[in-house]
Write a protein that holds these residues in place. Structure first.
Motif, PDB file in Angstrom:
ATOM      1  N   GLN A  11       0.826  -1.195   0.000  1.00 55.40           N
ATOM      2  CA  GLN A  11       0.000   0.000   0.000  1.00 55.40           C
ATOM      3  C   GLN A  11       0.869   1.258   0.000  1.00 55.40           C
ATOM      4  N   ARG A  12       0.337   2.319  -0.558  1.00 56.19           N
ATOM      5  CA  ARG A  12       1.035   3.613  -0.517  1.00 56.19           C
ATOM      6  C   ARG A  12       1.219   4.043   0.936  1.00 56.19           C
ATOM      7  N   GLU A  13       2.414   4.483   1.252  1.00 54.61           N
ATOM      8  CA  GLU A  13       2.712   4.989   2.592  1.00 54.61           C
ATOM      9  C   GLU A  13       3.546   6.250   2.446  1.00 54.61           C
ATOM     10  N   GLN A  42       8.080   1.110  -1.200  1.00 55.35           N
ATOM     11  CA  GLN A  42       7.401   2.138  -1.993  1.00 55.35           C
ATOM     12  C   GLN A  42       7.958   2.174  -3.415  1.00 55.35           C
ATOM     13  N   ARG A  45       6.480  -0.473  -5.664  1.00 55.09           N
ATOM     14  CA  ARG A  45       5.132  -0.247  -6.184  1.00 55.09           C
ATOM     15  C   ARG A  45       5.140   0.306  -7.616  1.00 55.09           C
ATOM     16  N   GLU A 111       2.947  12.294  -9.817  1.00 56.12           N
ATOM     17  CA  GLU A 111       2.048  11.378  -9.118  1.00 56.12           C
ATOM     18  C   GLU A 111       0.627  11.461  -9.677  1.00 56.12           C
ATOM     19  N   GLY A 117      -1.878   5.102 -10.089  1.00 56.10           N
ATOM     20  CA  GLY A 117      -2.907   5.977  -9.557  1.00 56.10           C
ATOM     21  C   GLY A 117      -4.172   6.033 -10.382  1.00 56.10           C
ATOM     22  N   GLY A 120      -5.974   3.367  -8.335  1.00 53.18           N
ATOM     23  CA  GLY A 120      -5.559   3.164  -6.959  1.00 53.18           C
ATOM     24  C   GLY A 120      -4.743   4.340  -6.480  1.00 53.18           C
ATOM     25  N   SER A 121      -3.839   4.092  -5.535  1.00 56.22           N
ATOM     26  CA  SER A 121      -3.000   5.159  -4.993  1.00 56.22           C
ATOM     27  C   SER A 121      -1.675   5.211  -5.741  1.00 56.22           C
ATOM     28  N   THR A 124       4.677   6.856  -4.346  1.00 58.91           N
ATOM     29  CA  THR A 124       5.125   8.044  -3.598  1.00 58.91           C
ATOM     30  C   THR A 124       6.401   8.604  -4.233  1.00 58.91           C
ATOM     31  N   THR A 331     -13.181  13.655  -5.360  1.00 58.21           N
ATOM     32  CA  THR A 331     -12.605  12.735  -6.353  1.00 58.21           C
ATOM     33  C   THR A 331     -12.688  13.363  -7.738  1.00 58.21           C
ATOM     34  N   LYS A 346      -7.604  19.249  -1.644  1.00 60.52           N
ATOM     35  CA  LYS A 346      -6.429  18.885  -0.855  1.00 60.52           C
ATOM     36  C   LYS A 346      -6.339  19.828   0.343  1.00 60.52           C
TER      37      LYS A 346
END
Length: 494
Positions: A11-13, A42, A45, A111, A117, A120-121, A124, A331, A346
């Motif tokens: 998962q993105r962290e 990361q 990913r 990004e 993305g 999903g995410s 990073t 979104t 944001k």
């Protein structure tokens, strides 16, 4: 690139942060780096997506999609995943002169265009970039590398922001003798005085400036070309001149009460604060203080956020941020598909701090300023606002229309205007006879950085208008290629 199935396994962290109520007591950066093993995951990913949109660097619907400097993102993501940090640093520096700046302040269009993305995410990318360069300095892998030979050609770069520094770096490494002129007392332009210390520590800027100086670039501060140094002297001394003075003419607010005491341009507020912080730790009092004041920031962009965060650290009594545009969606909307920049809500660091300190988001959307109110002594006491709706003008564009009955008087001891910029200042450009485009920026041919004046080039916000640090770096690099061809009639720099 990375691990073929990494984007499905991990998962993105993102890095942690010092808690808002703790960090607002200092002017320090507040990111808490991830450890090496987490960074490797990361990097894993980053999928082998075939066409890496992350480094496309093109404009879609008026916004950047992918990295404007065409960072070799999949390559250094893979190298981090495999633990080859030194090689990752080499690949990072291949396209980006100053990743320690973009890794901190860039909004990361890379990004927004990341293939992971899409559903999903995203990877990073920005954090990995920052981690590579910070490790490079910490390990001592980055040292001065002066060019082995000099061409005998001399170039003056006017302005020491990211465009000017990138241009100077490229030309210096090509062997030209480069002098950078800066009218302020420190090198760095908006990197030094336009961005607060907690967002970009000034020791990070100075470290890079010192490195460039050790590689042979001459920096001259406190000299404004066109005033302290005549344009005639400049043109006689140098074989080429590159104008990188930025877009510094601040947009004003044409309303009743603008002249009242307590109304300031955001850049004056931020610049004075950083200069006093560096000179004396704010002990000299030579800055505009928001302490114990009700502050209203007009403008919803990054500069407005920086004003919110700075006012909080001063100890303001309250802070409100007004934005004339509608509140963004949570979104992507159908009209904003990937890989366009995601126009979604944001909450940046300044708003997060205000929420924790005052219990609510400081932003007010679709609000226009009608009048600034003051007392008999000429001091501001409040700001009269009205809510607006955006409606079709009948000519194919939306216009703001006041909503009846929504006028409101906000108490205010200080108003900060963070409304952006309208173009470069006139003095130097007028003296050199530089042509301007319809937006008042320096006019150059499509895909060119040369002006109508022989031997004079332009790059950065002065040429393209107010933009991102990463675009300024790209402009500086591209301008350097053209200057190099002009000076030596040789192929472009890489």
């Amino acid at each position: 690139m990375g691990k073929a199935t990494g984007f499905m396994e991990y998962q993105r962290e993102v890095p942690g942060e010092i808690q808002p109520l703790d960090r607002i007591t200092t002017w320090n950066e507040f990111s808490i780096p991830l450890d090496e093993e987490k960074l490797k995951l990361q990097g894993a990913r980053c999928m082998d997506c075939g066409t890496p949109f992350c480094h496309a660097g093109r404009m879609l619907s008026g916004m950047a999609s992918g990295c404007p400097v065409h960072n070799l993102i999949p390559e250094w993501n893979d190298l981090v995943y495999r633990g080859n940090w030194k090689e990752a640093l080499k690949r990072l520096h291949k396209r980006n002169n100053f990743p320690e700046f973009t890794g901190r302040v860039c909004p990361a269009p890379c990004e927004g265009a990341c293939t992971v993305g899409k559903d999903g995410s995203p990877v990073t990318i920005k954090n990995i970039e920052k981690s590579i360069i910070d490790r490079g300095f910490a390990e001592g892998w980055i040292a001065p590398e002066a060019p082995e030979m000099r061409t005998g050609r001399k170039v003056a770069v006017v302005g020491s922001g990211p465009a000017g520094l990138a241009c100077a770096d490229q030309l210096n490494q090509a062997g030209h003798t480069v002098t950078v002129y800066e009218r302020a007392d420190r090198i760095g332009g908006l990197l030094m005085y336009g961005i607060p210390n907690m967002k970009l520590d000034k020791s990070i800027v100075q470290r890079r400036v010192d490195l460039l100086a050790a590689e042979g670039i001459t920096f001259v501060t406190g000299v404004e070309v066109g005033k302290d140094l005549s344009t005639e002297e400049l043109m006689a001394e140098y074989d080429a001149v590159v104008l990188c003075g930025g877009s510094t003419k601040a947009r004003d607010l044409a309303v009743e009460g603008r002249e009242l005491d307590g109304v300031y341009q955001a850049m004056d507020f931020l610049t004075q604060n950083t200069r006093s912080l560096l000179d004396s730790g704010l002990e000299d009092g030579r800055y505009i203080s928001a302490k114990d004041k009700d502050v209203v920031v007009i403008g919803g962009g990054d500069t407005g956020t920086d004003c919110v965060a700075t006012a909080i650290r001063h100890g303001c009594r309250s802070v409100i941020q007004l934005e004339i545009m509608p509140k963004p969606p949570l979104t992507r909307l159908p009209g904003n598909p990937w890989p366009e920049w995601p126009k979604v809500l944001k909450t940046d660091y300044g708003q997060t701090e205000a929420i924790r300190l005052f219990g609510e988001d400081p932003r007010r959307y679709q609000v226009s300023t009608k009048r600034i109110v003051g007392d008999e002594s000429g001091r501001i006491t409040g700001i009269l606002t009205v809510e607006i709706e955006w409606k079709d003008s009948g000519q194919g564009r939306l216009v703001p229309v006041e909503v009846p009955g929504t006028e409101r008087l906000l108490p205010a001891d200080m108003v900060l205007l963070a409304l952006g910029f309208t173009g470069p200042e006139d003095g130097l450009l007028g003296q050199l006879g530089i042509q301007r485009d319809e937006r008042s920026n320096v006019k150059t041919a499509e895909g060119s950085y040369s002006t109508n004046a022989e031997g004079v080039f332009a790059a950065g916000d002065m040429r393209r208008g107010q933009s991102l640090v990463v675009w300024a770096i790209r402009e500086g690099r591209e301008a350097a290629k053209e200057v190099h061809r002009y000076l030596l009639k040789e192929p472009a720099l890489v």
